[in-house]
Write a protein that holds these residues in place. Structure first.
Motif, PDB file in Angstrom:
ATOM      1  N   ARG A 276       0.780  -1.166  -0.189  1.00 15.66           N
ATOM      2  CA  ARG A 276       0.102  -0.101  -0.011  1.00 15.66           C
ATOM      3  C   ARG A 276       0.871   1.274  -0.058  1.00 15.66           C
ATOM      4  O   ARG A 276       1.816   1.197   0.698  1.00 15.66           O
ATOM      5  CB  ARG A 276      -0.835  -0.009   1.240  1.00 15.66           C
ATOM      6  CG  ARG A 276      -1.789  -1.150   1.297  1.00 15.66           C
ATOM      7  CD  ARG A 276      -3.012  -1.065   0.268  1.00 15.66           C
ATOM      8  NE  ARG A 276      -3.589   0.211   0.136  1.00 15.66           N
ATOM      9  CZ  ARG A 276      -4.548   0.410  -0.562  1.00 15.66           C
ATOM     10  NH1 ARG A 276      -4.700  -0.204  -1.755  1.00 15.66           N
ATOM     11  NH2 ARG A 276      -5.272   1.634  -0.500  1.00 15.66           N
ATOM     12  N   SER A 277       0.211   2.200  -0.766  1.00 17.34           N
ATOM     13  CA  SER A 277       1.129   3.520  -0.580  1.00 17.34           C
ATOM     14  C   SER A 277      -0.138   4.533  -0.909  1.00 17.34           C
ATOM     15  O   SER A 277      -1.014   4.434  -1.350  1.00 17.34           O
ATOM     16  CB  SER A 277       2.318   3.774  -1.690  1.00 17.34           C
ATOM     17  OG  SER A 277       1.618   3.971  -2.809  1.00 17.34           O
ATOM     18  N   TRP A 278       0.609   5.987  -0.389  1.00 22.20           N
ATOM     19  CA  TRP A 278      -0.283   7.143  -0.554  1.00 22.20           C
ATOM     20  C   TRP A 278      -0.770   7.257  -1.959  1.00 22.20           C
ATOM     21  O   TRP A 278      -1.662   8.031  -2.274  1.00 22.20           O
ATOM     22  CB  TRP A 278       0.238   8.228   0.162  1.00 22.20           C
ATOM     23  CG  TRP A 278       1.647   8.583  -0.531  1.00 22.20           C
ATOM     24  CD1 TRP A 278       2.726   7.956  -0.183  1.00 22.20           C
ATOM     25  CD2 TRP A 278       1.733   9.860  -1.544  1.00 22.20           C
ATOM     26  NE1 TRP A 278       3.773   8.657  -0.686  1.00 22.20           N
ATOM     27  CE2 TRP A 278       3.109   9.746  -1.715  1.00 22.20           C
ATOM     28  CE3 TRP A 278       0.881  10.642  -2.082  1.00 22.20           C
ATOM     29  CZ2 TRP A 278       3.778  10.441  -2.611  1.00 22.20           C
ATOM     30  CZ3 TRP A 278       1.690  11.277  -3.006  1.00 22.20           C
ATOM     31  CH2 TRP A 278       2.987  11.352  -3.324  1.00 22.20           C
ATOM     32  N   LEU A 279      -0.020   6.748  -3.158  1.00 26.21           N
ATOM     33  CA  LEU A 279      -0.421   6.937  -4.333  1.00 26.21           C
ATOM     34  C   LEU A 279      -1.549   6.395  -4.723  1.00 26.21           C
ATOM     35  O   LEU A 279      -2.258   6.796  -5.775  1.00 26.21           O
ATOM     36  CB  LEU A 279       0.528   6.338  -5.261  1.00 26.21           C
ATOM     37  CG  LEU A 279       2.233   7.045  -5.240  1.00 26.21           C
ATOM     38  CD1 LEU A 279       3.123   6.530  -6.240  1.00 26.21           C
ATOM     39  CD2 LEU A 279       1.926   8.589  -5.929  1.00 26.21           C
ATOM     40  N   GLN A 280      -2.018   5.387  -3.929  1.00 27.46           N
ATOM     41  CA  GLN A 280      -3.242   4.770  -4.188  1.00 27.46           C
ATOM     42  C   GLN A 280      -4.486   5.281  -3.557  1.00 27.46           C
ATOM     43  O   GLN A 280      -5.559   4.874  -3.574  1.00 27.46           O
ATOM     44  CB  GLN A 280      -3.209   3.300  -3.710  1.00 27.46           C
ATOM     45  CG  GLN A 280      -2.119   2.510  -4.452  1.00 27.46           C
ATOM     46  CD  GLN A 280      -1.665   1.108  -3.623  1.00 27.46           C
ATOM     47  OE1 GLN A 280      -2.359   0.701  -2.635  1.00 27.46           O
ATOM     48  NE2 GLN A 280      -0.659   0.356  -4.130  1.00 27.46           N
ATOM     49  N   SER A 281      -4.270   6.382  -2.864  1.00 26.92           N
ATOM     50  CA  SER A 281      -5.385   7.046  -2.004  1.00 26.92           C
ATOM     51  C   SER A 281      -6.566   7.494  -3.092  1.00 26.92           C
ATOM     52  O   SER A 281      -6.307   7.809  -4.236  1.00 26.92           O
ATOM     53  CB  SER A 281      -5.000   8.149  -1.368  1.00 26.92           C
ATOM     54  OG  SER A 281      -4.473   9.342  -2.066  1.00 26.92           O
ATOM     55  N   PRO A 282      -7.589   7.768  -2.398  1.00 24.82           N
ATOM     56  CA  PRO A 282      -8.859   7.995  -3.555  1.00 24.82           C
ATOM     57  C   PRO A 282      -8.462   9.505  -4.104  1.00 24.82           C
ATOM     58  O   PRO A 282      -8.541   9.734  -5.294  1.00 24.82           O
ATOM     59  CB  PRO A 282     -10.036   8.197  -2.442  1.00 24.82           C
ATOM     60  CG  PRO A 282      -9.762   7.277  -1.312  1.00 24.82           C
ATOM     61  CD  PRO A 282      -8.248   7.234  -1.208  1.00 24.82           C
ATOM     62  N   VAL A 283      -7.935  10.364  -3.340  1.00 20.88           N
ATOM     63  CA  VAL A 283      -7.530  11.660  -3.928  1.00 20.88           C
ATOM     64  C   VAL A 283      -6.598  11.624  -5.069  1.00 20.88           C
ATOM     65  O   VAL A 283      -6.890  11.946  -6.035  1.00 20.88           O
ATOM     66  CB  VAL A 283      -6.911  12.694  -2.722  1.00 20.88           C
ATOM     67  CG1 VAL A 283      -6.441  13.857  -3.474  1.00 20.88           C
ATOM     68  CG2 VAL A 283      -7.965  13.043  -1.705  1.00 20.88           C
ATOM     69  N   MET A 284      -5.643  10.851  -4.824  1.00 25.91           N
ATOM     70  CA  MET A 284      -4.479  10.521  -5.828  1.00 25.91           C
ATOM     71  C   MET A 284      -5.108   9.902  -7.099  1.00 25.91           C
ATOM     72  O   MET A 284      -4.880  10.285  -8.439  1.00 25.91           O
ATOM     73  CB  MET A 284      -3.328   9.960  -5.408  1.00 25.91           C
ATOM     74  CG  MET A 284      -2.409  10.688  -4.320  1.00 25.91           C
ATOM     75  SD  MET A 284      -2.104  12.394  -4.734  1.00 25.91           S
ATOM     76  CE  MET A 284      -1.364  12.080  -6.391  1.00 25.91           C
ATOM     77  N   ILE A 285      -5.889   9.129  -6.680  1.00 27.02           N
ATOM     78  CA  ILE A 285      -6.752   8.289  -8.111  1.00 27.02           C
ATOM     79  C   ILE A 285      -7.520   9.094  -8.900  1.00 27.02           C
ATOM     80  O   ILE A 285      -7.542   9.398 -10.159  1.00 27.02           O
ATOM     81  CB  ILE A 285      -7.555   6.751  -7.416  1.00 27.02           C
ATOM     82  CG1 ILE A 285      -6.498   5.937  -6.941  1.00 27.02           C
ATOM     83  CG2 ILE A 285      -8.256   6.449  -8.836  1.00 27.02           C
ATOM     84  CD1 ILE A 285      -5.378   5.729  -7.743  1.00 27.02           C
ATOM     85  N   TRP A 286      -8.136  10.069  -8.131  1.00 29.62           N
ATOM     86  CA  TRP A 286      -9.241  11.166  -8.682  1.00 29.62           C
ATOM     87  C   TRP A 286      -8.380  11.994  -9.520  1.00 29.62           C
ATOM     88  O   TRP A 286      -8.721  12.335 -10.701  1.00 29.62           O
ATOM     89  CB  TRP A 286      -9.914  11.701  -7.451  1.00 29.62           C
ATOM     90  CG  TRP A 286     -10.826  12.977  -8.164  1.00 29.62           C
ATOM     91  CD1 TRP A 286     -12.186  12.785  -8.795  1.00 29.62           C
ATOM     92  CD2 TRP A 286     -10.685  14.339  -8.457  1.00 29.62           C
ATOM     93  NE1 TRP A 286     -12.767  13.732  -9.281  1.00 29.62           N
ATOM     94  CE2 TRP A 286     -11.936  14.660  -9.063  1.00 29.62           C
ATOM     95  CE3 TRP A 286      -9.641  15.129  -7.771  1.00 29.62           C
ATOM     96  CZ2 TRP A 286     -11.881  16.235  -9.086  1.00 29.62           C
ATOM     97  CZ3 TRP A 286      -9.895  16.437  -8.282  1.00 29.62           C
ATOM     98  CH2 TRP A 286     -10.923  17.002  -8.743  1.00 29.62           C
TER      99      TRP A 286
END
Length: 365
Positions: A276-286
């Motif tokens: 897991r990484s913060w690159l996969q967060s909903p904000v980054m995905i959006w």
């Protein structure tokens, strides 16, 4: 490995990374706008932070080759592949192109018919004249390259698949060597022609795309032995910060090609390992999902916003607020373009399969 096959696994970190590439290009165009000339301190800050920001484009070219290879469908027909790629790129391009053209017409600055029509049909990158390849909506020149890559991909992928897995690293090394050699051919050229040869010409830029294809094949074959995500990100950041100190002809592509390829591979293998990484967060995905639309709308927003500021001498604080406002406006317009044009027309025109694709498709930058 258990679970989904590598071809079917999603790679959300690549979607998150797309935003950083698009944001770097935004900063690069902000730095090269009239805004930087208003205040010396603003110019210095923008130069340090975003002077190398054009490296977002080679990132997108490498990512494009990687994603198309990763999500390639066995037995897929060439016509179906081209239809999906056109459905992904053309609607956003046509809408933004016509919108910018309308604003230019209202301002009495309409380009001549040749550059306008050539750019509309995405052939501008083949013409070594700046009035053509940077006409109307400047960032669209990279879409011209992408369309050439899409045309080549059904031939390129089978050729590279024939290379024995243990020799793919040699292909990657040769492609990198080619990227470093390309600028030497520009030495006797005029500045305009050299810019086109190194930065715009699809034939020279296809080396980055092919590098992405090769890296994806190495990972699929289980032969990738590159550094992890943290180390690769550090290498890419170090290359970004040191880019201004290398030979100018190497700065925008050659200096960054290997670190960017390592970063793409590291993000993909991290996802495959289930990390897991913060690159996969909903904000980054959006943000990653709207990054293609953002790439197409940001430069006109900066161009016309900077003109509104050019007549005054605002303070650095006002300039900072203006830059944040341009960014916010570009994001809002990107979201609208994504929701109203890109997403619905891609689904309708591209006729995607019912199951989810391996990754969110890469976007040019």
């Amino acid at each position: 490995m258990g679970g989904p096959t590598r071809q079917a696994q999603r790679l959300p970190s690549l979607t998150g990374l797309r935003w950083f590439a698009a944001f770097a290009v935004f900063g690069f165009h902000l730095y090269h706008s009239p805004v930087r000339m208003i205040d010396p301190s603003v110019e210095t800050v923008l130069r340090v932070l975003f002077g190398p920001g054009s490296v977002g484009v080679p990132f997108f070219f490498i990512l494009s080759g990687f994603v198309l290879t990763w999500s390639a469908r066995p037995g897929d027909r060439v016509a179906a592949f081209w239809r999906r790629r056109a459905a992904r790129v053309v609607p956003n391009h046509v809408v933004t192109w016509l919108a910018v053209l309308a604003v230019l017409a209202a301002a009495g600055r309409v380009p001549t018919p040749g550059p306008t029509l050539t750019g509309l049909v995405l052939l501008q990158a083949w013409i070594p004249v700046e009035a053509y390849y940077y006409a109307v909506n400047v960032p669209a020149w990279s879409l011209s390259c992408e369309m050439a890559f899409y045309a080549l991909f059904p031939v390129l992928l089978p050729l590279l698949r024939r290379v024995p897995g243990q020799r793919l690293w040699m292909v990657a090394a040769l492609l990198l060597a080619g990227i470093w050699v390309v600028p030497f051919f520009s030495l006797p050229m005029s500045a305009e022609l050299a810019e086109w040869w190194v930065w715009v010409f699809p034939i020279t830029r296809v080396l980055e795309f092919a590098l992405g294809v090769t890296v994806a094949l190495m990972i699929k074959d289980g032969r990738w032995r590159g550094p992890g995500l943290a180390v690769s990100a550090a290498l890419a950041l170090a290359a970004y910060l040191t880019q201004p100190f290398v030979w100018e002809a190497w700065q925008r592509v050659a200096w960054m090609a290997a670190p960017l390829a390592l970063l793409v591979a590291a993000a993909a293998t991290s996802d495959l390992a289930g990390r897991r990484s913060w690159l996969q967060s909903p904000v980054m995905i959006w943000l990653g999902e709207i990054s293609f639309a953002f790439y197409l709308v940001h430069q006109p927003v900066i161009r016309f916003g900077a003109r509104a500021l050019a007549g005054d001498r605002p303070s650095p604080l006002v300039l900072l607020a203006a830059g944040v406002g341009m960014l916010a406006l570009a994001i809002v317009l990107s979201w609208l373009l994504y929701r109203l044009i890109e997403h619905p027309l891609e689904r309708r025109l591209g006729r995607p399969r019912r199951t989810s694709p391996a990754v969110s498709g890469s976007r040019p930058g």
